[in-house]
Design a protein around this motif. Structure first.
Motif, PDB file in Angstrom:
ATOM      1  N   ILE A 183       0.820  -1.360  -0.246  1.00  0.00           N
ATOM      2  CA  ILE A 183      -0.476   0.092   0.154  1.00  0.00           C
ATOM      3  C   ILE A 183       0.639   1.467   0.054  1.00  0.00           C
ATOM      4  N   LEU A 184       2.266   1.199   0.986  1.00  0.00           N
ATOM      5  CA  LEU A 184       2.917   2.207   0.935  1.00  0.00           C
ATOM      6  C   LEU A 184       3.439   2.990  -0.331  1.00  0.00           C
ATOM      7  N   ASP A 185       3.780   1.390  -1.301  1.00  0.00           N
ATOM      8  CA  ASP A 185       4.803   2.172  -2.280  1.00  0.00           C
ATOM      9  C   ASP A 185       3.925   2.077  -3.831  1.00  0.00           C
ATOM     10  N   HIS A 186       2.279   1.672  -3.596  1.00  0.00           N
ATOM     11  CA  HIS A 186       1.611   2.060  -4.211  1.00  0.00           C
ATOM     12  C   HIS A 186       1.324   3.318  -5.709  1.00  0.00           C
ATOM     13  N   PRO A 187       1.927   3.215  -6.449  1.00  0.00           N
ATOM     14  CA  PRO A 187       1.756   4.904  -7.055  1.00  0.00           C
ATOM     15  C   PRO A 187       0.629   5.237  -7.466  1.00  0.00           C
ATOM     16  N   ASP A 188      -1.094   4.328  -7.792  1.00  0.00           N
ATOM     17  CA  ASP A 188      -1.717   4.458  -7.705  1.00  0.00           C
ATOM     18  C   ASP A 188      -2.858   4.874  -6.280  1.00  0.00           C
ATOM     19  N   ILE A 189      -2.656   4.934  -5.302  1.00  0.00           N
ATOM     20  CA  ILE A 189      -2.989   5.632  -4.415  1.00  0.00           C
ATOM     21  C   ILE A 189      -1.786   6.789  -3.090  1.00  0.00           C
ATOM     22  N   PRO A 190      -3.051   7.761  -3.128  1.00  0.00           N
ATOM     23  CA  PRO A 190      -2.367   8.748  -2.904  1.00  0.00           C
ATOM     24  C   PRO A 190      -2.772   9.386  -1.558  1.00  0.00           C
ATOM     25  N   ALA A 191      -3.108   7.870  -0.921  1.00  0.00           N
ATOM     26  CA  ALA A 191      -3.369   8.678   1.052  1.00  0.00           C
ATOM     27  C   ALA A 191      -3.803   7.867   1.901  1.00  0.00           C
ATOM     28  N   ILE A 192      -2.573   7.597   2.702  1.00  0.00           N
ATOM     29  CA  ILE A 192      -3.093   6.799   3.785  1.00  0.00           C
ATOM     30  C   ILE A 192      -3.622   7.248   4.974  1.00  0.00           C
ATOM     31  N   SER A 193      -4.347   6.847   5.845  1.00  0.00           N
ATOM     32  CA  SER A 193      -4.438   6.938   6.933  1.00  0.00           C
ATOM     33  C   SER A 193      -4.459   5.489   7.520  1.00  0.00           C
ATOM     34  N   PHE A 194      -3.837   6.075   8.852  1.00  0.00           N
ATOM     35  CA  PHE A 194      -3.295   4.472   9.608  1.00  0.00           C
ATOM     36  C   PHE A 194      -3.075   5.365  11.461  1.00  0.00           C
ATOM     37  N   VAL A 195      -3.732   4.152  12.160  1.00  0.00           N
ATOM     38  CA  VAL A 195      -4.238   4.319  13.555  1.00  0.00           C
ATOM     39  C   VAL A 195      -3.291   3.072  14.095  1.00  0.00           C
ATOM     40  N   GLY A 196      -2.876   3.007  15.309  1.00  0.00           N
ATOM     41  CA  GLY A 196      -1.569   1.917  15.330  1.00  0.00           C
ATOM     42  C   GLY A 196      -0.608   2.147  16.749  1.00  0.00           C
ATOM     43  N   SER A 197       0.188   0.937  16.564  1.00  0.00           N
ATOM     44  CA  SER A 197       1.320   1.916  17.583  1.00  0.00           C
ATOM     45  C   SER A 197       2.388   2.885  17.139  1.00  0.00           C
ATOM     46  N   SER A 198       2.893   3.678  17.890  1.00  0.00           N
ATOM     47  CA  SER A 198       3.677   4.578  17.277  1.00  0.00           C
ATOM     48  C   SER A 198       5.011   4.041  16.112  1.00  0.00           C
ATOM     49  N   ASP A 199       5.821   3.745  16.652  1.00  0.00           N
ATOM     50  CA  ASP A 199       7.156   2.618  15.624  1.00  0.00           C
ATOM     51  C   ASP A 199       6.550   2.716  14.304  1.00  0.00           C
ATOM     52  N   ILE A 200       5.277   1.877  13.858  1.00  0.00           N
ATOM     53  CA  ILE A 200       4.518   1.605  13.229  1.00  0.00           C
ATOM     54  C   ILE A 200       3.909   2.817  12.391  1.00  0.00           C
ATOM     55  N   ALA A 201       3.327   4.011  13.145  1.00  0.00           N
ATOM     56  CA  ALA A 201       2.630   4.866  12.771  1.00  0.00           C
ATOM     57  C   ALA A 201       4.081   5.621  12.627  1.00  0.00           C
ATOM     58  N   GLN A 202       5.271   6.018  13.330  1.00  0.00           N
ATOM     59  CA  GLN A 202       6.630   6.879  11.963  1.00  0.00           C
ATOM     60  C   GLN A 202       6.806   5.706  10.735  1.00  0.00           C
ATOM     61  N   TYR A 203       7.328   4.749  11.124  1.00  0.00           N
ATOM     62  CA  TYR A 203       7.691   4.256   9.710  1.00  0.00           C
ATOM     63  C   TYR A 203       6.378   4.211   8.779  1.00  0.00           C
ATOM     64  N   ILE A 204       4.769   3.633   8.954  1.00  0.00           N
ATOM     65  CA  ILE A 204       4.246   5.062   7.642  1.00  0.00           C
ATOM     66  C   ILE A 204       4.259   6.116   7.109  1.00  0.00           C
ATOM     67  N   TYR A 205       4.325   7.011   8.276  1.00  0.00           N
ATOM     68  CA  TYR A 205       4.204   8.699   8.210  1.00  0.00           C
ATOM     69  C   TYR A 205       5.904   8.619   7.239  1.00  0.00           C
ATOM     70  N   SER A 206       7.195   8.362   7.480  1.00  0.00           N
ATOM     71  CA  SER A 206       7.854   8.565   6.819  1.00  0.00           C
ATOM     72  C   SER A 206       8.071   7.877   5.210  1.00  0.00           C
ATOM     73  N   ARG A 207       7.693   6.741   5.051  1.00  0.00           N
ATOM     74  CA  ARG A 207       7.406   5.527   3.850  1.00  0.00           C
ATOM     75  C   ARG A 207       6.878   6.678   3.169  1.00  0.00           C
ATOM     76  N   GLY A 208       4.684   6.773   3.550  1.00  0.00           N
ATOM     77  CA  GLY A 208       4.851   7.316   2.185  1.00  0.00           C
ATOM     78  C   GLY A 208       4.842   8.584   2.119  1.00  0.00           C
ATOM     79  N   THR A 209       5.142   9.524   3.197  1.00  0.00           N
ATOM     80  CA  THR A 209       5.185  10.982   2.200  1.00  0.00           C
ATOM     81  C   THR A 209       7.139  10.572   1.280  1.00  0.00           C
ATOM     82  N   ALA A 210       7.652   9.988   1.681  1.00  0.00           N
ATOM     83  CA  ALA A 210       8.538   9.497   0.793  1.00  0.00           C
ATOM     84  C   ALA A 210       8.672   9.702  -0.546  1.00  0.00           C
ATOM     85  N   ASN A 211       7.191   8.163  -0.387  1.00  0.00           N
ATOM     86  CA  ASN A 211       6.861   7.987  -1.582  1.00  0.00           C
ATOM     87  C   ASN A 211       5.487   9.280  -2.315  1.00  0.00           C
ATOM     88  N   ALA A 212       5.680  10.036  -1.640  1.00  0.00           N
ATOM     89  CA  ALA A 212       4.454  11.645  -1.634  1.00  0.00           C
ATOM     90  C   ALA A 212       2.951  12.208  -1.415  1.00  0.00           C
TER      91      ALA A 212
END
Ligand code: NAD
Length: 498
Positions: free
Chosen positions: A211-240
């Motif tokens: 999901i984080l790398d899919h070029p046709d998904i422009p927006a992601i909402s995540f809820v969970g634990s903080s280390d994973i949240a930070q990972y999701i945020y970093s990788r998702g925003t790095a993929n613009a």
């Protein structure tokens, strides 16, 4: 054994071939298996979403709202079944499971008003013959990745808002209690949503990364634990991508010397131990101000906590049920060991708790720890279980400082009869959601939800008008309809409206 499959158009074939166990935490038995998806399965879901979304976005908002109205009715009609399924996979008691569905339903109620909320802004005559207006348009395909602890409410926070404004949605729920999210998708379809508008793909890190790398998904909402949240945020925003990622919590309840202690004990019993403490808005830390307040509170808390009834999730008299998995039970008990080693006083010990007749269930007894200090890792980290920690503050200033300095900043509450102290506290504390004599200050659906610091990565909150903004982009249109001929202005100079 019951199989939980993906909910995607064209059948659930494919996937990684791997599965994950779904427990019944009350009995300790595996009650189902959920299929785990992979990149190919996600591609299939995205292709469907791409086909469905443009027509849905072009459907007028009133018609989209009608689907939301029918969905709300179906949720009400199916409340009992949803609550029982939810309770059997999660372990929370039935009334609490109904609350989980109800708080999601309230976001759907907000989404029923989407035609009104989506109206744009308009300025007539911003310049000579010029009007300016703005509109909010959907992003295309939204994705949501959700935790185990609210398997109905949090998916609805996300897909309710995302689809109401015209997006298609792909939900990746927790693999620990995937049954209810699939039921929600079935009911949404029954309510009249086009097939493929809301799809559910199950999985673990492999699916999340897809999901984080899919070029046709422009927006992601995540809820969970903080280390994973930070990972999701970093990788998702790095993929613009646009990403909001909400993390863990360690909410404090400040008890001022003038508070009504009986009310506080009642509120704390529910907020610290309800749902076995597996709520991001639980109150696992109580901060009495002054030794005298601490001693009096402790005296009242002990019998109240000893009086809590732990039971199977269908026991109507139980205050709370089991925790979600055997691993989580072991982790909570390890945290109590750590707290003891660090010097906390174990006043009531919930370790080794066994429920007669349900010895294999994942139960943890209610636990009270006193004389907890900020140096202890058991204070610094989230335990996410039925464990209440008491940190004694010497004065109001220290009580403001404790939650403000903590790595998490989700919620906080103050109990007092003094309006000035409450106001000071609410204005100064460095935490996103504040309760004044309200132990679990989850904002209603027409406000918005979001914590600060390591409880929330990204800028935009969940649901309400913030949710609407997250799932749309704004377009600004400046128009002129000249009556013929030029207006004599210099086309090479930035236009001004004067
Ligand atoms: P979790 O972080 O283990 O899982 C959340 C989601 O992330 C799941 O869908 C899971 O499949 C996925 N995931 C797990 N490990 C992953 C990895 N290594 N890479 C990519 N994805 C991964 O959280 P949980 O245990 O399901 O839920 C409890 C946590 O959620 C607690 O920390 C709680 O405070 C937090 N929570 C926060 C809020 C909030 O609004 N701030 C609300 C509810 C829960």
């Amino acid at each position: 054994m019951r199989q939980v499959d993906h909910f995607i158009v064209g059948g659930a074939g494919g996937g990684s071939g791997r599965t994950h166990k779904v427990w019944n935490p009350s009995t300790g038995e595996v009650q189902a298996e959920v299929a785990l998806g992979d990149t190919a399965l996600l591609d299939k879901a995205v292709e469907t979403a791409k086909k469905v979304q443009p027509e849905w976005a072009a459907t007028n908002p009133q018609k989209r709202a009608r689907v939301m109205f029918r969905f709300k009715e179906l949720l009400e009609k199916n409340m009992d079944d949803l609550a029982h399924l939810l309770s059997s996979e999660h372990g929370k008691v039935i009334d609490d499971a109904k609350g989980d569905v109800q708080r999601g339903l309230e976001v759907i109620e907000f989404a029923c008003g989407i035609p009104q909320a989506l109206k744009g802004e308009y300025t007539q005559g911003a310049g000579p013959g010029i009007d300016v207006y703005s509109m909010r348009q959907p992003l295309g395909i939204g994705a949501g990745i959700t935790p185990f602890n609210f398997p109905a409410m949090i998916p609805m926070w996300m897909f309710g808002m995302a689809t109401a404004v015209g997006n298609a949605f792909i939900l990746k729920p927790s693999e620990r209690d995937p049954g209810v999210p699939v039921r929600l998708a079935e009911l949404f379809l029954e309510a009249g949503a086009p097939e493929g508008l809301l799809q559910v793909v199950h999985g673990d890190k492999e699916m999340v990364d897809a999901i984080l790398d899919h070029p046709d998904i422009p927006a992601i909402s995540f809820v969970g634990s903080s280390d994973i949240a930070q990972y999701i945020y970093s990788r998702g925003t790095a993929n613009a991508k646009r990403v909001q990622a909400f993390g863990g919590a360690k909410n404090h309840g400040i008890v001022m010397p003038d508070a009504d202690l009986d009310q506080v004990v009642n509120d704390l019993s529910g907020a610290a131990f309800g749902s076995a403490g597996e709520r991001c808005m639980a109150l696992p830390v109580v901060v009495p101000v002054g030794e005298d307040t601490a001693d009096k509170l402790r005296e009242k808390l002990i019998p109240a906590i000893n009086g809590l009834r732990v039971g199977v999730s269908t026991d109507p008299d139980a205050h709370y049920g089991p925790v979600v998995t055997p691993e989580h039970k072991a982790s909570i008990e390890r945290w109590i060991d750590t707290a003891e080693e660090e010097g906390a006083e174990v006043v009531i010990d919930g370790r080794g708790f066994s429920l007669q007749g349900h010895e294999d269930g994942f139960f943890v007894g209610p636990t009270l720890l006193d004389r907890v200090t900020t140096q202890m890792t058991s204070y610094q980290e989230e335990i996410f279980g039925p464990v209440l920690q008491m940190v004694r503050a010497k004065d109001f200033e220290e009580a403001v400082r404790l939650p403000s300095d903590h790595q998490y900043g989700n919620g906080v509450a103050i109990f007092t009869r003094n309006g000035h102290a409450a106001r000071e506290f609410a204005h100064r504390v460095n935490v996103g959601m504040v309760g004044i004599n309200v132990p679990i200050p989850v904002p209603v659906s027409y406000h918005s939800f979001g914590g600060w610091k390591r409880s929330g990565f990204g800028d935009i909150d969940q649901y309400g008008m913030e949710g609407l903004r997250f799932w749309t982009k704004s377009k600004k249109i400046t128009q002129r309809w000249p009556d013929g001929g030029g207006d004599g202005s210099n086309a090479f100079v930035i236009p001004t409206m004067g």
